[in-house]
Design a protein around this motif. Structure first.
Motif, PDB file in Angstrom:
ATOM      1  N   ASP A 284       0.848  -1.191   0.000  1.00 17.25           N
ATOM      2  CA  ASP A 284       0.000   0.000   0.000  1.00 17.25           C
ATOM      3  C   ASP A 284       0.883   1.240   0.000  1.00 17.25           C
ATOM      4  N   ILE A 285       0.581   2.179  -0.907  1.00 20.98           N
ATOM      5  CA  ILE A 285       1.342   3.421  -1.004  1.00 20.98           C
ATOM      6  C   ILE A 285       0.361   4.581  -0.965  1.00 20.98           C
ATOM      7  N   SER A 286       0.548   5.511  -0.028  1.00 15.63           N
ATOM      8  CA  SER A 286      -0.314   6.676   0.105  1.00 15.63           C
ATOM      9  C   SER A 286       0.351   7.876  -0.566  1.00 15.63           C
ATOM     10  N   LEU A 287      -0.375   8.503  -1.530  1.00 11.52           N
ATOM     11  CA  LEU A 287       0.169   9.632  -2.283  1.00 11.52           C
ATOM     12  C   LEU A 287      -0.877  10.741  -2.380  1.00 11.52           C
ATOM     13  N   ASP A 288      -0.420  11.944  -2.756  1.00 10.32           N
ATOM     14  CA  ASP A 288      -1.363  13.042  -2.933  1.00 10.32           C
ATOM     15  C   ASP A 288      -2.034  12.922  -4.297  1.00 10.32           C
ATOM     16  N   ASP A 289      -2.778  13.964  -4.698  1.00 11.73           N
ATOM     17  CA  ASP A 289      -3.596  13.843  -5.900  1.00 11.73           C
ATOM     18  C   ASP A 289      -2.830  14.135  -7.187  1.00 11.73           C
ATOM     19  N   GLY A 290      -1.525  14.311  -7.112  1.00 15.06           N
ATOM     20  CA  GLY A 290      -0.735  14.540  -8.317  1.00 15.06           C
ATOM     21  C   GLY A 290      -0.289  13.235  -8.954  1.00 15.06           C
ATOM     22  N   ALA A 291       0.178  13.326 -10.199  1.00 15.15           N
ATOM     23  CA  ALA A 291       0.713  12.160 -10.893  1.00 15.15           C
ATOM     24  C   ALA A 291       2.136  11.893 -10.395  1.00 15.15           C
ATOM     25  N   VAL A 292       2.435  10.626 -10.138  1.00 15.77           N
ATOM     26  CA  VAL A 292       3.748  10.243  -9.605  1.00 15.77           C
ATOM     27  C   VAL A 292       4.359   9.167 -10.497  1.00 15.77           C
ATOM     28  N   GLU A 293       5.611   9.363 -10.862  1.00 15.22           N
ATOM     29  CA  GLU A 293       6.352   8.364 -11.631  1.00 15.22           C
ATOM     30  C   GLU A 293       6.965   7.354 -10.655  1.00 15.22           C
ATOM     31  N   VAL A 294       6.733   6.080 -10.934  1.00 18.21           N
ATOM     32  CA  VAL A 294       7.261   5.000 -10.079  1.00 18.21           C
ATOM     33  C   VAL A 294       8.173   4.117 -10.919  1.00 18.21           C
ATOM     34  N   LEU A 295       9.344   3.809 -10.384  1.00 17.64           N
ATOM     35  CA  LEU A 295      10.287   2.914 -11.059  1.00 17.64           C
ATOM     36  C   LEU A 295      10.179   1.525 -10.452  1.00 17.64           C
ATOM     37  N   ALA A 296       9.902   0.534 -11.282  1.00 14.29           N
ATOM     38  CA  ALA A 296       9.898  -0.869 -10.851  1.00 14.29           C
ATOM     39  C   ALA A 296      11.188  -1.511 -11.342  1.00 14.29           C
ATOM     40  N   MET A 297      12.034  -1.907 -10.404  1.00  8.64           N
ATOM     41  CA  MET A 297      13.324  -2.509 -10.739  1.00  8.64           C
ATOM     42  C   MET A 297      13.333  -3.978 -10.337  1.00  8.64           C
ATOM     43  N   VAL A 298      13.713  -4.846 -11.278  1.00  4.21           N
ATOM     44  CA  VAL A 298      13.933  -6.250 -10.971  1.00  4.21           C
ATOM     45  C   VAL A 298      15.435  -6.434 -10.797  1.00  4.21           C
ATOM     46  N   ASN A 299      15.841  -6.877  -9.626  1.00  2.00           N
ATOM     47  CA  ASN A 299      17.253  -7.072  -9.326  1.00  2.00           C
ATOM     48  C   ASN A 299      17.555  -8.552  -9.114  1.00  2.00           C
TER      49      ASN A 299
ATOM     50  N   ASP B 242      24.137  -6.612  -5.745  1.00  2.00           N
ATOM     51  CA  ASP B 242      23.059  -7.164  -6.563  1.00  2.00           C
ATOM     52  C   ASP B 242      23.083  -6.491  -7.931  1.00  2.00           C
ATOM     53  N   GLU B 243      22.661  -7.246  -8.960  1.00  2.00           N
ATOM     54  CA  GLU B 243      22.735  -6.756 -10.330  1.00  2.00           C
ATOM     55  C   GLU B 243      21.358  -6.357 -10.857  1.00  2.00           C
ATOM     56  N   ASP B 244      21.373  -5.393 -11.783  1.00  2.00           N
ATOM     57  CA  ASP B 244      20.157  -4.913 -12.427  1.00  2.00           C
ATOM     58  C   ASP B 244      19.703  -5.938 -13.453  1.00  2.00           C
ATOM     59  N   CYS B 245      18.484  -6.457 -13.257  1.00  4.71           N
ATOM     60  CA  CYS B 245      17.936  -7.466 -14.164  1.00  4.71           C
ATOM     61  C   CYS B 245      16.935  -6.844 -15.139  1.00  4.71           C
ATOM     62  N   GLY B 246      16.573  -5.594 -14.924  1.00  4.81           N
ATOM     63  CA  GLY B 246      15.625  -4.914 -15.807  1.00  4.81           C
ATOM     64  C   GLY B 246      14.734  -3.969 -15.028  1.00  4.81           C
ATOM     65  N   GLY B 247      14.261  -2.935 -15.684  1.00  5.97           N
ATOM     66  CA  GLY B 247      13.415  -1.955 -15.018  1.00  5.97           C
ATOM     67  C   GLY B 247      12.397  -1.351 -15.970  1.00  5.97           C
ATOM     68  N   ALA B 248      11.391  -0.706 -15.381  1.00  7.73           N
ATOM     69  CA  ALA B 248      10.361  -0.025 -16.182  1.00  7.73           C
ATOM     70  C   ALA B 248       9.676   1.013 -15.308  1.00  7.73           C
ATOM     71  N   TRP B 249       9.166   2.079 -15.951  1.00 10.56           N
ATOM     72  CA  TRP B 249       8.463   3.142 -15.252  1.00 10.56           C
ATOM     73  C   TRP B 249       6.964   2.994 -15.460  1.00 10.56           C
ATOM     74  N   PHE B 250       6.183   3.412 -14.469  1.00 13.27           N
ATOM     75  CA  PHE B 250       4.735   3.518 -14.618  1.00 13.27           C
ATOM     76  C   PHE B 250       4.241   4.678 -13.762  1.00 13.27           C
ATOM     77  N   LYS B 251       3.025   5.160 -14.062  1.00 13.27           N
ATOM     78  CA  LYS B 251       2.479   6.323 -13.372  1.00 13.27           C
ATOM     79  C   LYS B 251       1.358   5.934 -12.429  1.00 13.27           C
ATOM     80  N   LEU B 252       1.314   6.613 -11.288  1.00 13.46           N
ATOM     81  CA  LEU B 252       0.185   6.529 -10.373  1.00 13.46           C
ATOM     82  C   LEU B 252      -0.480   7.900 -10.341  1.00 13.46           C
ATOM     83  N   SER B 253      -1.768   7.920 -10.659  1.00 16.63           N
ATOM     84  CA  SER B 253      -2.510   9.174 -10.665  1.00 16.63           C
ATOM     85  C   SER B 253      -3.992   8.867 -10.513  1.00 16.63           C
TER      86      SER B 253
END
Length: 242
Positions: free
Chosen positions: A147-162, A170-181
């Motif tokens: 659970d993540i509590s945020l305000d009413d603005g759009a937020v960029e979130v980075l999902a990293m698989v390590n 630990d090594e970077d296995c891949g990543g991607a961005w997505f928005k919460l709004s």
């Protein structure tokens, strides 16, 4: 989690060492073959069974309380005749429930052609969630909810698989961005989001949003979800150990 993954005396004496790192290293260097890695017994204590039964009993009591208080009728009456439901805070905040489900076709990072992946979610460069590590697979399944509590603005979130390493970083296995709004999740339904990683493979998230209000239905719902999530996590972990 402390009941299901108790710390040994050796771990307690080494507070500076990551428990997952230490357990992984000790297992690799003490086991002679793959069968030995999977042959370690696990003993369930009566306390674990009592706790998971207590969670079920709490859910039943909460359900009875919900019906006894006629929560749906009260909420409907307040919406029709009462003042507007106030926001929990002066600025609108929203509670996002993010389930990190699974990944497919990850990039192999180890010499055996597999990886030991875990997922980290970052907001503004800060870690807000981290899954457990699933060892020796390119198609891991985590099924963990945050659970993540945020305000009413759009937020960029980075999902990293390590990829967790026994020795070294630990090594970077891949990543991607997505928005919460709020504008993306204002239907308050669960959305399946497939993220294409920048290296190889895909990551599946299930995201839903709920406004944090001083509303009787909201707080009952939050309590229900918390109990159900804990019960599911315990049951899943127990089944994995069996």
């Amino acid at each position: 989690m402390e009941d299901l993954f108790p710390k040994s005396a050796e771990q307690l004496e080494r507070p500076a060492i990551s428990s997952s790192w230490y357990n992984r290293a000790r297992t690799l260097y003490t086991a002679s073959d793959k069968e030995a890695l999977n042959a370690q017994p696990y003993y369930f204590t009566p306390e674990i069974c009592v706790k998971i039964n207590d969670i079920g009993a709490a859910r039943n009591r909460l359900d009875k309380l919900y019906k006894m208080m006629e929560v749906d009728e009260i909420a409907a009456l307040m919406r029709e005749q009462g003042p507007p439901v106030p926001e929990k805070m002066e600025n609108s905040r929203y509670l996002y429930s993010i389930k990190i489900v699974l990944a497919e076709d990850l990039r192999p990072m180890d010499n055996n052609g597999l990886s030991d992946p875990y997922v980290v979610l970052e907001v503004d460069g800060k870690t807000v969630a981290r899954t457990r590590t699933v060892y020796e697979t390119l198609n891991p399944r985590w099924d963990q909810v945050f659970d993540i509590s945020l305000d009413d603005g759009a937020v960029e979130v980075l999902a990293m698989v390590n990829d967790e390493d026994v020795l070294g970083a630990d090594e970077d296995c891949g990543g991607a961005w997505f928005k919460l709004s709020p504008k993306y999740f204002d239907d308050y339904q669960t959305h399946e989001v497939w993220l294409t990683l920048d290296t190889q493979g895909k990551l599946l998230l299930r995201i839903s949003m709920e406004g944090e209000k001083d509303d009787i239905q909201f707080w009952f719902g939050k309590a229900f979800r918390s109990l159900k999530r804990t019960e599911d996590d315990m049951a899943r972990t127990i089944v994995e150990k069996v």
